[in-house]
Design an enzyme around this catalytic site. Sequence first.
Site, mmCIF file in Angstrom:
data_model
loop_
_atom_site.group_PDB
_atom_site.id
_atom_site.type_symbol
_atom_site.label_atom_id
_atom_site.label_comp_id
_atom_site.label_asym_id
_atom_site.label_seq_id
_atom_site.Cartn_x
_atom_site.Cartn_y
_atom_site.Cartn_z
ATOM 1 N N ARG A 85 33.887 26.414 9.331
ATOM 2 C CA ARG A 85 32.853 27.358 8.773
ATOM 3 C C ARG A 85 32.557 28.282 9.812
ATOM 4 O O ARG A 85 32.560 28.299 11.025
ATOM 5 C CB ARG A 85 31.370 26.534 8.651
ATOM 6 C CG ARG A 85 30.399 27.189 7.943
ATOM 7 C CD ARG A 85 29.399 26.427 7.717
ATOM 8 N NE ARG A 85 29.508 24.952 6.852
ATOM 9 C CZ ARG A 85 28.762 24.194 6.655
ATOM 10 N NH1 ARG A 85 27.693 23.907 7.434
ATOM 11 N NH2 ARG A 85 28.974 23.085 5.769
ATOM 12 N N ARG A 154 21.387 26.906 12.228
ATOM 13 C CA ARG A 154 22.811 27.270 11.761
ATOM 14 C C ARG A 154 22.574 29.005 11.334
ATOM 15 O O ARG A 154 21.994 29.564 12.168
ATOM 16 C CB ARG A 154 22.694 26.437 10.289
ATOM 17 C CG ARG A 154 22.698 24.940 10.612
ATOM 18 C CD ARG A 154 23.763 24.456 10.936
ATOM 19 N NE ARG A 154 23.789 22.892 10.860
ATOM 20 C CZ ARG A 154 24.454 22.197 9.925
ATOM 21 N NH1 ARG A 154 24.597 22.538 8.848
ATOM 22 N NH2 ARG A 154 24.240 20.813 9.951
ATOM 23 N N LYS A 232 19.962 19.247 11.935
ATOM 24 C CA LYS A 232 20.254 20.649 11.661
ATOM 25 C C LYS A 232 18.920 21.462 11.214
ATOM 26 O O LYS A 232 18.010 20.800 10.987
ATOM 27 C CB LYS A 232 21.091 20.684 10.397
ATOM 28 C CG LYS A 232 20.586 20.039 9.256
ATOM 29 C CD LYS A 232 21.572 20.247 8.072
ATOM 30 C CE LYS A 232 21.291 19.388 6.994
ATOM 31 N NZ LYS A 232 22.607 19.399 5.931
ATOM 32 N N LYS A 234 17.617 25.171 9.866
ATOM 33 C CA LYS A 234 18.199 26.333 8.933
ATOM 34 C C LYS A 234 16.985 27.160 8.553
ATOM 35 O O LYS A 234 15.840 26.882 8.386
ATOM 36 C CB LYS A 234 18.601 25.667 7.503
ATOM 37 C CG LYS A 234 19.717 24.794 7.540
ATOM 38 C CD LYS A 234 20.126 24.331 6.218
ATOM 39 C CE LYS A 234 21.569 23.564 6.507
ATOM 40 N NZ LYS A 234 21.720 22.736 5.117
ATOM 41 N N CYS A 453 28.648 22.561 -5.181
ATOM 42 C CA CYS A 453 29.147 22.266 -3.683
ATOM 43 C C CYS A 453 30.526 21.936 -3.730
ATOM 44 O O CYS A 453 31.152 21.735 -4.890
ATOM 45 C CB CYS A 453 28.241 21.354 -3.110
ATOM 46 S SG CYS A 453 28.910 19.699 -3.828
ATOM 47 N N CYS A 459 35.029 16.951 0.761
ATOM 48 C CA CYS A 459 33.788 16.264 1.535
ATOM 49 C C CYS A 459 33.802 15.009 1.324
ATOM 50 O O CYS A 459 33.895 14.227 0.373
ATOM 51 C CB CYS A 459 32.698 16.868 0.479
ATOM 52 S SG CYS A 459 30.980 16.135 1.318
ATOM 53 N N CYS A 498 26.521 14.869 -4.472
ATOM 54 C CA CYS A 498 25.930 13.647 -3.784
ATOM 55 C C CYS A 498 24.460 14.162 -3.777
ATOM 56 O O CYS A 498 24.320 15.395 -3.668
ATOM 57 C CB CYS A 498 26.702 13.264 -2.682
ATOM 58 S SG CYS A 498 26.081 13.987 -1.108
ATOM 59 N N CYS A 502 23.748 20.232 -0.866
ATOM 60 C CA CYS A 502 24.236 21.486 -0.466
ATOM 61 C C CYS A 502 24.353 22.755 -1.293
ATOM 62 O O CYS A 502 24.101 23.730 -0.673
ATOM 63 C CB CYS A 502 25.797 21.334 0.071
ATOM 64 S SG CYS A 502 25.728 19.878 1.353
HETATM 65 C C1 HEM Z 1 21.188 16.412 4.281
HETATM 66 C C2 HEM Z 1 22.399 15.972 4.425
HETATM 67 C C3 HEM Z 1 23.417 16.875 4.155
HETATM 68 C C4 HEM Z 1 24.785 16.616 4.706
HETATM 69 C C5 HEM Z 1 25.001 15.254 5.482
HETATM 70 C C6 HEM Z 1 25.525 17.595 4.190
HETATM 71 C C7 HEM Z 1 26.903 17.616 4.820
HETATM 72 C C8 HEM Z 1 27.726 18.610 4.363
HETATM 73 C C9 HEM Z 1 29.413 18.685 4.253
HETATM 74 C C10 HEM Z 1 30.169 17.423 4.826
HETATM 75 C C11 HEM Z 1 29.801 19.629 3.922
HETATM 76 C C12 HEM Z 1 31.108 20.106 3.843
HETATM 77 C C13 HEM Z 1 31.876 20.134 2.366
HETATM 78 C C14 HEM Z 1 33.186 20.497 2.063
HETATM 79 O O1 HEM Z 1 33.425 21.965 2.615
HETATM 80 O O2 HEM Z 1 34.099 19.855 1.743
HETATM 81 C C15 HEM Z 1 28.546 20.487 3.807
HETATM 82 C C16 HEM Z 1 28.692 21.846 3.060
HETATM 83 C C17 HEM Z 1 27.550 22.534 3.068
HETATM 84 N N1 HEM Z 1 26.234 22.197 2.945
HETATM 85 FE FE1 HEM Z 1 25.709 20.502 3.244
HETATM 86 N N2 HEM Z 1 24.925 18.467 3.862
HETATM 87 C C18 HEM Z 1 23.534 18.445 3.680
HETATM 88 C C19 HEM Z 1 22.627 19.177 3.138
HETATM 89 C C20 HEM Z 1 22.721 20.364 2.752
HETATM 90 C C21 HEM Z 1 21.631 21.190 2.492
HETATM 91 C C22 HEM Z 1 20.369 20.737 1.775
HETATM 92 C C23 HEM Z 1 22.149 22.532 2.255
HETATM 93 C C24 HEM Z 1 21.406 23.709 1.746
HETATM 94 C C25 HEM Z 1 20.356 23.843 1.076
HETATM 95 C C26 HEM Z 1 23.298 22.340 2.691
HETATM 96 C C27 HEM Z 1 24.353 23.783 2.827
HETATM 97 C C28 HEM Z 1 25.629 23.384 2.819
HETATM 98 C C29 HEM Z 1 26.505 24.521 2.694
HETATM 99 C C30 HEM Z 1 26.156 25.901 2.652
HETATM 100 C C31 HEM Z 1 27.771 24.047 2.701
HETATM 101 C C32 HEM Z 1 29.078 24.943 2.587
HETATM 102 C C33 HEM Z 1 29.692 24.750 1.403
HETATM 103 C C34 HEM Z 1 28.807 25.365 -0.015
HETATM 104 O O3 HEM Z 1 28.189 26.465 -0.098
HETATM 105 O O4 HEM Z 1 28.671 24.513 -1.113
HETATM 106 N N3 HEM Z 1 23.860 21.165 3.059
HETATM 107 N N4 HEM Z 1 27.405 20.028 3.731
HETATM 108 S S1 SF4 Z 2 25.982 17.886 -1.679
HETATM 109 FE FE1 SF4 Z 2 27.038 15.994 -0.826
HETATM 110 S S2 SF4 Z 2 29.330 16.120 -1.915
HETATM 111 FE FE2 SF4 Z 2 28.322 18.196 -1.950
HETATM 112 S S3 SF4 Z 2 29.078 19.308 -0.187
HETATM 113 FE FE3 SF4 Z 2 26.986 18.543 0.347
HETATM 114 S S4 SF4 Z 2 27.372 16.388 1.272
HETATM 115 FE FE4 SF4 Z 2 29.251 17.123 0.305
#
Ligand code: HEM
Ligand code: SF4
Length: 596
Positions: A85, A154, A232, A234, A453, A459, A498, A502
């Site tokens: 990223r 971040r 994290k 944000k 996402c 993921c 899930c 995200c």
């Molecule tokens: C709370 C637990 C969370 C975990 C463990 C988590 C984990 C991850 C993981 C493993 C990815 C990579 C997925 C891939 O590229 O295949 C990802 C992508 C991403 N996550 Fe999370 N995430 C969480 C919550 C959030 C939340 C609440 C947001 C924003 C409000 C967020 C924003 C993003 C963004 C911007 C990406 C990049 C891909 C996209 O835009 O969809 N994440 N996250």
């Molecule tokens: S919402 Fe869940 S499945 Fe989607 S990118 Fe985030 S961790 Fe992965």
Amino acid sequence: MEPKAPESPSSTTPVPKPSKVEAIKLASQYLKVHMANEAFNGESHFTEDATTVLKFHGSYQQDDRDHRTLLKREGKEKAYSMMVRIRMPGGKGTASQYLAVDELARTIGNGTIRITTRQEFQLHGILKSDLGTMIRKINEVLLSTLAACGDVERNVLTCPAPIRDGVRDAMQDDADLFVAHFAPRASSYYDVWLDGEKIEDPSFPKPEPIKVPTAGDDPVEPIYGKAYLPRKFKTALALPEDNCTDVFANDLGYLAIVEGGKLVGYNVLVGGGLGTTPSAGKTFPALAQAMAYVDRGDFLAVGEAVMKVYRDFGNRSDRKRARIKYLVFDWGMPAFKAKVEEYLGRPLGSPKPVEVTGVDDHLGWHEQGDGKLFLGIPVENGRVKNEGTFRLLDGLKAFFARYGTPTRMTCQQSILLVDIDPSWKSEIEALLEEYGIAQVERYSTVRRWSMACPAMPTCGLAVTEAERALPTIMDQLEVALATLGLESDRFTVRMTGCPNGCARPYNADIGLVGRSASRNEDGTPGPGTYTVFLGGRTLGDRLNVEFKDYVPFDRVVPELVPVFARYKADRLDGETFGDFCHRVGVESLAEEASPA
Ligand code: HEM
Ligand code: SF4
């Protein structure tokens, strides 16, 4: 009565046992040891402990979920790859940076670029053996992956529209300053990946001296300390009339206060965060709440005080409850604010009475106000790729190679082409046409306001599909909405694989969240079931409510159709879909909806 904040970190007795991740962070000696040992050791993947540290360097270890079962059946190792990223404050980049990312996606990545909901480029499918080259090349074009993931501040979001109103540019400056100030200060990233060379953009601000010194400050990492933050963090900046960054979904938000056309300060919002674990009842999505007004000159100091309170009091024993939203919830805002004031050493004013009134996706052609134009191009689910006659990857490469103008990314996963001379407009339209790239006018309203996402196959946390499945939901919704004459209604549909959230599903008009997995006969991931949420809204300032749980993929749209029909029949003048669901009550809609 509001709970009281503890007097000092040491008074929080008995101290629960820190989580395993806390021990790994400490053992890493400022994020170094595991990377130094494993980044170039010739193995196909990192050890589990090292993957924790890897995140702070901007990468997640992943494996191909499509082939996981098959490989296991054959007794083979998982097909490991890395996601990288690139942290880009406000989603701002130059043409040469875009072209470098394009080249890396084609040569080292999986041939696609993902524009994320936090204004970053994300590359997938990188072999561990190529990670060093990838990170070096990203730094050589003056971009960075440092702190793109991990328990730190971040990427910082701000409105990417290049509207020369004097306010947006000032907010971009603040976003840059914020990122510079809160980047980890240890040299580990440079030592591991760049042989100690610190490649920096000379035009980027330098970190400011520490604003809020405390007794607990570490000499190397004065803001974070040796264990960095509990989880994290944000941050987003937004304008009241254009909440395109979804400010309430962030741990820390700055809502611009503009007087006489000048950015004078911000309302500081704290405690947003969407991730939740349905099995852990103590977790929940939350929207950030207004804490105080600060003059612009104080925005960094207040941010530092908030982060240090979080550093010292956030939950380090249970990562499911470690986000700052739980601290704000447990203490209550008055006690939280009082502690921030204690760290700052001065009282903070009340927030100004300002509401969010609009959201713009910045797509289509617009004037910048300096004689130039910008063009927002929708990118479905943020995936820049070539597929048949649709050649967005090639088209954007051709565009940036020919025009050399800068780019911006939006928090709706789309891209802006900026600083365009009006005389180029028709040839740019011809170029997009040549590469089969649809402009926003050819997009349905529902697809335009949708996001997913990545989920499968990259993921590791995905239970269901999202990015690969949402286009099918969109096809079905387009037909259903056109049949009801609702094709021009604007509402957001956001889907995740899930509950982590995200793509920000929990404040959308319609949220679709992966609930349970299914598997096809050949072992590949099947369509699965979803929790459907209704009643959030496009402005992003209201959480939605569960409508139905465990809805099989092919039942999602049929379950929604009766609600759309009811909306059409009973909506008030000018009422949006989300507002209608909220007014009528999602639970009662669920009771009466009986799809065919
Ligand atoms: C709370 C637990 C969370 C975990 C463990 C988590 C984990 C991850 C993981 C493993 C990815 C990579 C997925 C891939 O590229 O295949 C990802 C992508 C991403 N996550 Fe999370 N995430 C969480 C919550 C959030 C939340 C609440 C947001 C924003 C409000 C967020 C924003 C993003 C963004 C911007 C990406 C990049 C891909 C996209 O835009 O969809 N994440 N996250
Ligand atoms: S919402 Fe869940 S499945 Fe989607 S990118 Fe985030 S961790 Fe992965």
